[in-house]
Scaffold this motif. Structure first.
Motif, PDB file in Angstrom:
ATOM      1  N   TYR A  15       0.813  -1.222   0.000  1.00 38.67           N
ATOM      2  CA  TYR A  15       0.000   0.000   0.000  1.00 38.67           C
ATOM      3  C   TYR A  15       0.848   1.276   0.000  1.00 38.67           C
ATOM      4  O   TYR A  15       0.683   2.146  -0.855  1.00 38.67           O
ATOM      5  N   GLU A  16       1.754   1.380   0.956  1.00 37.17           N
ATOM      6  CA  GLU A  16       2.515   2.618   1.115  1.00 37.17           C
ATOM      7  C   GLU A  16       3.397   2.906  -0.106  1.00 37.17           C
ATOM      8  O   GLU A  16       3.409   4.023  -0.631  1.00 37.17           O
ATOM      9  N   ALA A  17       4.116   1.912  -0.577  1.00 34.88           N
ATOM     10  CA  ALA A  17       5.008   2.105  -1.731  1.00 34.88           C
ATOM     11  C   ALA A  17       4.209   2.490  -2.977  1.00 34.88           C
ATOM     12  O   ALA A  17       4.627   3.363  -3.746  1.00 34.88           O
ATOM     13  N   PHE A  18       3.059   1.857  -3.163  1.00 36.51           N
ATOM     14  CA  PHE A  18       2.224   2.163  -4.328  1.00 36.51           C
ATOM     15  C   PHE A  18       1.698   3.595  -4.253  1.00 36.51           C
ATOM     16  O   PHE A  18       1.762   4.347  -5.229  1.00 36.51           O
ATOM     17  N   CYS A  19       1.193   3.994  -3.101  1.00 34.43           N
ATOM     18  CA  CYS A  19       0.663   5.355  -2.926  1.00 34.43           C
ATOM     19  C   CYS A  19       1.753   6.410  -3.136  1.00 34.43           C
ATOM     20  O   CYS A  19       1.521   7.437  -3.770  1.00 34.43           O
ATOM     21  N   ASN A  97      -1.885   5.764 -14.590  1.00 33.94           N
ATOM     22  CA  ASN A  97      -0.557   5.508 -14.033  1.00 33.94           C
ATOM     23  C   ASN A  97      -0.303   4.065 -13.622  1.00 33.94           C
ATOM     24  O   ASN A  97       0.752   3.768 -13.074  1.00 33.94           O
ATOM     25  N   TYR A  98      -1.273   3.192 -13.826  1.00 37.98           N
ATOM     26  CA  TYR A  98      -1.091   1.808 -13.403  1.00 37.98           C
ATOM     27  C   TYR A  98      -2.087   0.887 -14.087  1.00 37.98           C
ATOM     28  O   TYR A  98      -3.046   1.335 -14.721  1.00 37.98           O
ATOM     29  N   HIS A  99      -1.843  -0.413 -13.966  1.00 36.77           N
ATOM     30  CA  HIS A  99      -2.747  -1.444 -14.502  1.00 36.77           C
ATOM     31  C   HIS A  99      -3.447  -2.117 -13.323  1.00 36.77           C
ATOM     32  O   HIS A  99      -2.819  -2.403 -12.305  1.00 36.77           O
ATOM     33  N   HIS A 100      -4.736  -2.360 -13.460  1.00 33.43           N
ATOM     34  CA  HIS A 100      -5.536  -2.905 -12.363  1.00 33.43           C
ATOM     35  C   HIS A 100      -6.262  -4.163 -12.808  1.00 33.43           C
ATOM     36  O   HIS A 100      -6.854  -4.190 -13.889  1.00 33.43           O
ATOM     37  N   THR A 101      -6.209  -5.207 -11.960  1.00 32.53           N
ATOM     38  CA  THR A 101      -6.987  -6.421 -12.198  1.00 32.53           C
ATOM     39  C   THR A 101      -7.808  -6.739 -10.957  1.00 32.53           C
ATOM     40  O   THR A 101      -7.425  -6.394  -9.834  1.00 32.53           O
ATOM     41  N   LEU A 109     -12.553 -10.993  -2.958  1.00 32.17           N
ATOM     42  CA  LEU A 109     -12.253 -10.092  -4.054  1.00 32.17           C
ATOM     43  C   LEU A 109     -10.773  -9.729  -3.947  1.00 32.17           C
ATOM     44  O   LEU A 109     -10.343  -9.163  -2.939  1.00 32.17           O
ATOM     45  N   VAL A 110     -10.000 -10.083  -4.963  1.00 32.62           N
ATOM     46  CA  VAL A 110      -8.566  -9.811  -4.964  1.00 32.62           C
ATOM     47  C   VAL A 110      -8.284  -8.801  -6.081  1.00 32.62           C
ATOM     48  O   VAL A 110      -8.553  -9.072  -7.252  1.00 32.62           O
ATOM     49  N   GLU A 111      -7.761  -7.631  -5.685  1.00 30.03           N
ATOM     50  CA  GLU A 111      -7.448  -6.572  -6.631  1.00 30.03           C
ATOM     51  C   GLU A 111      -5.950  -6.304  -6.608  1.00 30.03           C
ATOM     52  O   GLU A 111      -5.362  -6.185  -5.539  1.00 30.03           O
ATOM     53  N   ILE A 112      -5.380  -6.220  -7.789  1.00 27.16           N
ATOM     54  CA  ILE A 112      -3.952  -5.938  -7.895  1.00 27.16           C
ATOM     55  C   ILE A 112      -3.778  -4.726  -8.803  1.00 27.16           C
ATOM     56  O   ILE A 112      -4.255  -4.711  -9.940  1.00 27.16           O
ATOM     57  N   SER A 113      -3.120  -3.706  -8.267  1.00 27.50           N
ATOM     58  CA  SER A 113      -2.772  -2.506  -9.025  1.00 27.50           C
ATOM     59  C   SER A 113      -1.259  -2.502  -9.161  1.00 27.50           C
ATOM     60  O   SER A 113      -0.547  -2.589  -8.162  1.00 27.50           O
ATOM     61  N   VAL A 118       6.173  -1.842  -8.795  1.00 28.98           N
ATOM     62  CA  VAL A 118       5.470  -1.629  -7.529  1.00 28.98           C
ATOM     63  C   VAL A 118       4.047  -2.156  -7.651  1.00 28.98           C
ATOM     64  O   VAL A 118       3.335  -1.855  -8.607  1.00 28.98           O
ATOM     65  N   GLU A 119       3.645  -2.960  -6.663  1.00 31.80           N
ATOM     66  CA  GLU A 119       2.342  -3.611  -6.712  1.00 31.80           C
ATOM     67  C   GLU A 119       1.586  -3.433  -5.404  1.00 31.80           C
ATOM     68  O   GLU A 119       2.156  -3.563  -4.323  1.00 31.80           O
TER      69      GLU A 119
END
Length: 127
Positions: A15-19, A97-101, A109-113, A118-119
């Motif tokens: 979370y922190e690294a992505f933000c 700025n990113y790809h989301h699944t 519910l599993v979401e990956i940005s 960085v994920e």
């Protein structure tokens, strides 16, 4: 209709690294670190309404039809055009700025940005 329902964040990884990569201010990151994001999804065939409810009840709703270009919005209010695809039970879309699944795994519910290396992985339970 597997995505339909109301979901609450259970865990977040990265979370922190992505933000930080997206340029979100540290004070906002701190406020959101332990927040239980609520995601509300309605689904009618290939038509979706996907709402995320953030701290202070800020809401972002994106409506889309699988395979058709649509107008979407980021939490920061940026408008963009995107096409959501569905392959192997996984929704996929590219934000500015990113790809989301998003997918349902084991009833969660599993979401990956992902932005570069960085994920952010968010897992939510149905409520």
């Amino acid at each position: 209709m597997a995505f339909a329902g109301r979901w609450e964040t259970e865990t977040q990884e990265g979370y922190e690294a992505f933000c930080k990569l997206l340029g979100i201010p540290d004070d906002v990151i701190m406020k959101g670190r332990d927040y239980k994001l609520i995601t509300e999804v309605t689904q009618d065939g290939d038509n979706f309404s996907w709402t995320q409810i953030y701290p202070t009840n800020a809401r972002v709703t994106n409506k889309f039809t699988i395979g058709k270009e649509c107008d979407m919005e980021t939490i920061g209010g940026k408008q963009f055009k995107a096409t959501v695809s569905l392959e192997g039970g996984k929704l996929s879309v590219t934000f500015p700025n990113y790809h989301h699944t998003s997918e349902i795994c084991g009833g969660k519910l599993v979401e990956i940005s992902k932005a570069g290396s960085v994920e952010l992985k968010r897992t939510s339970k149905k409520i």
